[in-house]
Design a protein around this motif. Structure first.
Motif, PDB file in Angstrom:
ATOM      1  N   MET A 183       1.210   3.455  -2.963  1.00 25.35           N
ATOM      2  CA  MET A 183       0.267   3.878  -1.922  1.00 25.35           C
ATOM      3  C   MET A 183      -1.065   2.842  -1.964  1.00 25.35           C
ATOM      4  SD  MET A 183       0.177   8.043  -1.587  1.00 25.35           S
ATOM      5  CE  MET A 183      -0.878   8.143  -0.372  1.00 25.35           C
ATOM      6  N   LEU A 184      -1.722   2.690  -3.095  1.00 23.96           N
ATOM      7  CA  LEU A 184      -2.739   2.005  -3.602  1.00 23.96           C
ATOM      8  C   LEU A 184      -2.297   0.531  -3.217  1.00 23.96           C
ATOM      9  CD1 LEU A 184      -5.620   1.983  -4.556  1.00 23.96           C
ATOM     10  CD2 LEU A 184      -4.668   1.578  -6.770  1.00 23.96           C
ATOM     11  N   GLY A 185      -1.105   0.097  -3.730  1.00 24.66           N
ATOM     12  CA  GLY A 185      -0.871  -1.312  -3.570  1.00 24.66           C
ATOM     13  C   GLY A 185      -0.534  -1.625  -2.146  1.00 24.66           C
ATOM     14  N   SER A 186      -0.180  -0.905  -1.245  1.00 27.90           N
ATOM     15  CA  SER A 186       0.183  -1.078   0.300  1.00 27.90           C
ATOM     16  C   SER A 186      -1.259  -1.437   0.824  1.00 27.90           C
ATOM     17  CB  SER A 186       0.836   0.268   0.817  1.00 27.90           C
ATOM     18  OG  SER A 186       0.941   0.035   2.180  1.00 27.90           O
ATOM     19  N   GLY A 187      -2.112  -0.746   0.642  1.00 27.20           N
ATOM     20  CA  GLY A 187      -3.674  -0.795   1.051  1.00 27.20           C
ATOM     21  C   GLY A 187      -4.342  -2.000   0.444  1.00 27.20           C
ATOM     22  N   PHE A 188      -4.158  -2.211  -0.634  1.00 25.95           N
ATOM     23  CA  PHE A 188      -4.743  -3.374  -1.266  1.00 25.95           C
ATOM     24  C   PHE A 188      -4.151  -4.700  -1.092  1.00 25.95           C
ATOM     25  CE2 PHE A 188      -4.589  -6.315  -5.093  1.00 25.95           C
ATOM     26  CZ  PHE A 188      -6.184  -6.364  -5.354  1.00 25.95           C
ATOM     27  N   ASN A 189      -2.814  -4.809  -0.962  1.00 23.31           N
ATOM     28  CA  ASN A 189      -2.061  -6.127  -0.951  1.00 23.31           C
ATOM     29  C   ASN A 189      -2.201  -6.442   0.518  1.00 23.31           C
ATOM     30  OD1 ASN A 189      -1.370  -6.765  -3.418  1.00 23.31           O
ATOM     31  ND2 ASN A 189       0.553  -4.878  -3.151  1.00 23.31           N
ATOM     32  N   SER A 190      -2.463  -5.794   1.581  1.00 20.53           N
ATOM     33  CA  SER A 190      -2.582  -5.934   2.900  1.00 20.53           C
ATOM     34  C   SER A 190      -4.054  -6.394   3.230  1.00 20.53           C
ATOM     35  CB  SER A 190      -2.107  -5.061   4.061  1.00 20.53           C
ATOM     36  OG  SER A 190      -2.917  -3.590   3.557  1.00 20.53           O
ATOM     37  N   THR A 191      -4.940  -6.244   2.490  1.00 24.69           N
ATOM     38  CA  THR A 191      -6.311  -6.555   2.878  1.00 24.69           C
ATOM     39  C   THR A 191      -6.303  -8.169   3.043  1.00 24.69           C
ATOM     40  OG1 THR A 191      -7.141  -4.877   1.345  1.00 24.69           O
ATOM     41  CG2 THR A 191      -8.849  -6.586   1.823  1.00 24.69           C
ATOM     42  N   PRO A 192      -7.151  -8.624   4.023  1.00 23.26           N
ATOM     43  CA  PRO A 192      -6.859 -10.056   4.358  1.00 23.26           C
ATOM     44  C   PRO A 192      -7.578 -10.801   3.195  1.00 23.26           C
ATOM     45  CG  PRO A 192      -7.502  -8.785   6.331  1.00 23.26           C
ATOM     46  CD  PRO A 192      -7.405  -7.901   5.235  1.00 23.26           C
ATOM     47  N   PHE A 193      -8.734 -10.404   2.409  1.00 20.11           N
ATOM     48  CA  PHE A 193      -9.241 -11.166   1.487  1.00 20.11           C
ATOM     49  C   PHE A 193      -8.253 -11.467   0.242  1.00 20.11           C
ATOM     50  CE2 PHE A 193     -14.258 -11.758   0.332  1.00 20.11           C
ATOM     51  CZ  PHE A 193     -13.832 -12.912  -0.269  1.00 20.11           C
ATOM     52  N   VAL A 194      -7.628 -10.388   0.052  1.00 15.05           N
ATOM     53  CA  VAL A 194      -6.596 -10.221  -1.110  1.00 15.05           C
ATOM     54  C   VAL A 194      -5.429 -11.065  -0.825  1.00 15.05           C
ATOM     55  CG1 VAL A 194      -5.003  -9.053  -2.459  1.00 15.05           C
ATOM     56  CG2 VAL A 194      -7.228  -8.203  -2.156  1.00 15.05           C
ATOM     57  N   HIS A 195      -5.071 -10.946   0.468  1.00 18.74           N
ATOM     58  CA  HIS A 195      -3.833 -11.869   1.146  1.00 18.74           C
ATOM     59  C   HIS A 195      -4.159 -13.282   0.976  1.00 18.74           C
ATOM     60  CE1 HIS A 195      -1.243 -13.531   4.140  1.00 18.74           C
ATOM     61  NE2 HIS A 195      -0.490 -12.564   3.946  1.00 18.74           N
ATOM     62  N   ASN A 246      -6.757  -7.861 -12.900  1.00 17.68           N
ATOM     63  CA  ASN A 246      -6.563  -6.651 -13.329  1.00 17.68           C
ATOM     64  C   ASN A 246      -5.716  -6.155 -11.945  1.00 17.68           C
ATOM     65  OD1 ASN A 246      -7.689  -6.825 -15.858  1.00 17.68           O
ATOM     66  ND2 ASN A 246      -9.478  -5.651 -15.318  1.00 17.68           N
ATOM     67  N   TRP A 247      -6.099  -6.043 -10.840  1.00 18.26           N
ATOM     68  CA  TRP A 247      -5.584  -5.582  -9.878  1.00 18.26           C
ATOM     69  C   TRP A 247      -4.520  -6.289  -9.254  1.00 18.26           C
ATOM     70  CZ3 TRP A 247      -6.990  -1.230  -6.404  1.00 18.26           C
ATOM     71  CH2 TRP A 247      -8.234  -0.512  -6.842  1.00 18.26           C
ATOM     72  N   ILE A 248      -4.320  -7.696  -8.938  1.00 21.76           N
ATOM     73  CA  ILE A 248      -3.142  -8.058  -8.258  1.00 21.76           C
ATOM     74  C   ILE A 248      -1.824  -8.022  -8.982  1.00 21.76           C
ATOM     75  CG2 ILE A 248      -2.450 -10.548  -7.656  1.00 21.76           C
ATOM     76  CD1 ILE A 248      -5.368 -11.176  -6.688  1.00 21.76           C
ATOM     77  N   PRO A 249      -1.779  -8.580 -10.293  1.00 16.43           N
ATOM     78  CA  PRO A 249      -0.728  -8.238 -11.199  1.00 16.43           C
ATOM     79  C   PRO A 249      -0.025  -6.833 -11.091  1.00 16.43           C
ATOM     80  CG  PRO A 249      -2.049  -9.836 -12.320  1.00 16.43           C
ATOM     81  CD  PRO A 249      -2.991  -9.013 -11.227  1.00 16.43           C
ATOM     82  N   ALA A 250      -1.179  -5.982 -11.339  1.00 13.93           N
ATOM     83  CA  ALA A 250      -0.592  -4.464 -11.553  1.00 13.93           C
ATOM     84  C   ALA A 250       0.022  -3.996 -10.066  1.00 13.93           C
ATOM     85  CB  ALA A 250      -1.759  -3.607 -11.890  1.00 13.93           C
ATOM     86  N   LEU A 251      -0.540  -4.514  -8.991  1.00 15.75           N
ATOM     87  CA  LEU A 251      -0.145  -4.080  -7.791  1.00 15.75           C
ATOM     88  C   LEU A 251       0.920  -4.996  -7.062  1.00 15.75           C
ATOM     89  CD1 LEU A 251      -3.312  -2.366  -6.381  1.00 15.75           C
ATOM     90  CD2 LEU A 251      -1.307  -1.250  -7.716  1.00 15.75           C
ATOM     91  N   ASP A 252       1.330  -5.954  -7.631  1.00 16.95           N
ATOM     92  CA  ASP A 252       2.317  -6.846  -7.169  1.00 16.95           C
ATOM     93  C   ASP A 252       2.799  -7.855  -8.322  1.00 16.95           C
ATOM     94  OD1 ASP A 252       3.754  -8.568  -5.616  1.00 16.95           O
ATOM     95  OD2 ASP A 252       2.262  -9.762  -4.399  1.00 16.95           O
ATOM     96  N   SER A 253       3.547  -6.910  -9.147  1.00 17.53           N
ATOM     97  CA  SER A 253       4.023  -7.687 -10.317  1.00 17.53           C
ATOM     98  C   SER A 253       5.234  -8.470 -10.347  1.00 17.53           C
ATOM     99  CB  SER A 253       4.269  -6.338 -11.539  1.00 17.53           C
ATOM    100  OG  SER A 253       5.230  -5.579 -10.794  1.00 17.53           O
TER     101      SER A 253
END
Length: 468
Positions: free
Chosen positions: A238-250, A299-306
């Motif tokens: 659930m967390l990854g779905s929201g985080f990875n769709s954030t434009p800044f992160v994308h 820490n976040w990007i590899p953890a939620l898009d390994s």
């Protein structure tokens, strides 16, 4: 005199523009091909104000990217004002061309809409102030603003068929928020966030700041507390779905993929954030470092898009001049062909001084020469021999640099070349050491995209070196 569609409207519009020395254009809808027909000399145009409501861009009734590029190429200030309905051209004498026709094929083309226009050369100061106020109330479309707007529109396009009516929102307050630092994670890691949430934000176990950061991330990426009774695996999904769709992160992840070696270092990411963020005041690179934004992203990007990303800490003993975090793209990358040499050069790795090393250009000239034999695999000895020859030919490019083929091989490793190790368990400890490469790497394989570019476009070594 009035100008009528399918009669004299287009001709008189073009004549008004041709006679002017300076022009300001206001129109809700604009097609670049029609503007080019009307503006014989685009340099006369000082500004264009377009409506660009969300629905306008989703439906495609007006040009978007093409208009932005046209204005950028011709040094025209482009403004967005979602309230305009007027169609006006103003010249340096404050003469006004106005009417019902948009600057589109339907507005000014043959067999288009039924339109009517005219010219007024007798306007007063109130009229001039009115047009000036429209300009001052509009938003200047600069690079960061355009990129943020494009991401917002691209997101809406995915669900457009499900939407009956979209309310146009203030892009300054909504889209800009997506490129604010506040849209990035504030907890140290997803695992820490899970532990804090599972403790029900225990004030004894966690500091006030850790709890505040955790609540920020939950609101930003999850939006509710329905995860309370779920497993950690489900929570991270659930967390990854929201985080990875954030434009800044994308957008950051996209930037990593565009690098020649699929990698961005700590300093590169810091510079990119400082340049991209729309936070006010704009943070310095030191501010970004002090607040650990980049560390948390590692820490976040590899953890939620390994499947697609990993982070690596390269210590000084591993060949770096100091410790640095490297963010790698490790996923598949289809459709990665290069349009031309300029497209290739644009993706080369930036060095620590903010430029591109001559070694990379000389290595590309080396590869360009080697692939003429229609081969994609080369030994280290073959690379070294041709690199030495190209180094001598490069002349002024390398007069203050030391010859070293190991460094550029590392810089291009990933997207452009692949290392084939003598032992599958080998790793390179110091990418600056040619001797270590010779000991551990059997051959170098040139990527299909680079091979195709050099073979199909018949590029010369001199053409490559000219880009340095």
């Amino acid at each position: 005199m009035l100008f009528r569609s399918d009669d004299n409207l287009f001709v008189e519009t073009k004549a008004f523009c041709s006679k002017a020395q300076e022009l300001w254009i206001y129109s809700p809808f604009i097609r670049v091909n029609k503007i080019k027909e009307i503006l014989v000399d685009p340099s006369k145009c000082k500004a264009i104000v377009v409506r660009w409501q969300t629905m306008d861009l989703l439906v495609g009734v007006t040009d978007f990217e093409n208009l932005y590029e046209f204005c950028k190429d011709n040094d025209i200030a482009l403004f967005r004002n979602t309230r305009i309905h007027l169609k006006v051209i103003r010249n340096e004498k404050n003469h006004i061309y106005y009417g019902s026709a948009n600057f589109t094929n339907m507005g000014m083309g043959v067999n288009g809409n039924i339109e009517l226009s005219g010219i007024n050369i007798d306007i007063n100061m109130q009229d001039i102030d009115y047009l000036n106020e429209i300009l001052s109330d509009s938003v200047l479309v600069e690079k960061d603003y355009f990129n943020a707007l494009k991401i917002d529109i691209d997101e809406k396009k995915r669900d457009f068929k499900k939407i009956e009516k979209i309310k146009d929102k203030d892009i300054v307050s909504v889209v800009n928020n997506k490129f604010l630092l506040d849209s990035l994670p504030q907890s140290d890691s997803p695992s820490q966030l899970w532990e804090i949430c599972r403790s029900n934000y225990d004030p004894i176990k966690y500091s006030e700041n850790e709890i505040i950061c955790a609540k920020h991330d939950i609101i930003s990426y999850v939006g509710n507390n329905k995860f309370i009774n779920t497993s950690k695996e489900k929570f991270l999904q659930m967390l990854g779905s929201g985080f990875n769709s954030t434009p800044f992160v994308h957008e950051l992840k996209f930037q990593v993929r565009t690098q020649a070696n699929y990698t961005m270092g700590y300093t590169q990411i810091t510079k990119w954030i400082a340049k991209t963020t729309l936070s006010v005041p704009t943070p310095s690179r030191q501010d970004i470092r002090d607040k650990s934004w980049v560390n948390r992203l590692h820490n976040w990007i590899p953890a939620l898009d390994s499947h697609n990303f990993r982070s690596e800490k390269r210590h000084k003993s591993d060949g770096g001049r100091g410790g640095t975090n490297l963010l790698y793209y490790i996923g598949k990358d289809d459709g990665n062909e290069y349009k031309d040499l300029e497209d290739l050069i644009g993706g080369l790795r930036i060095n620590g001084k903010g430029g591109k090393s001559p070694h990379q250009f000389i290595l590309l000239a080396t590869i360009n020469e080697l692939v003429k034999n229609n081969e994609k695999d080369f030994s280290i000895d073959e690379i070294e021999a041709e690199f030495s020859r190209q180094w001598r030919n490069a002349g002024k490019l390398n007069k203050i640099s030391k010859q070293n083929f190991a460094m550029p091989l590392n810089a291009l490793k990933g997207k452009l070349i692949e290392f084939n190790y003598l032992n599958n368990n080998e790793t390179i400890q110091d990418y600056r050491k040619e001797s270590e490469l010779k000991e551990k790497v059997k051959t170098i394989t040139i990527s299909n995209s680079l091979f195709a570019l050099f073979k199909e476009q018949k590029i010369t070594g001199d053409e490559i070196l000219e880009y340095y």
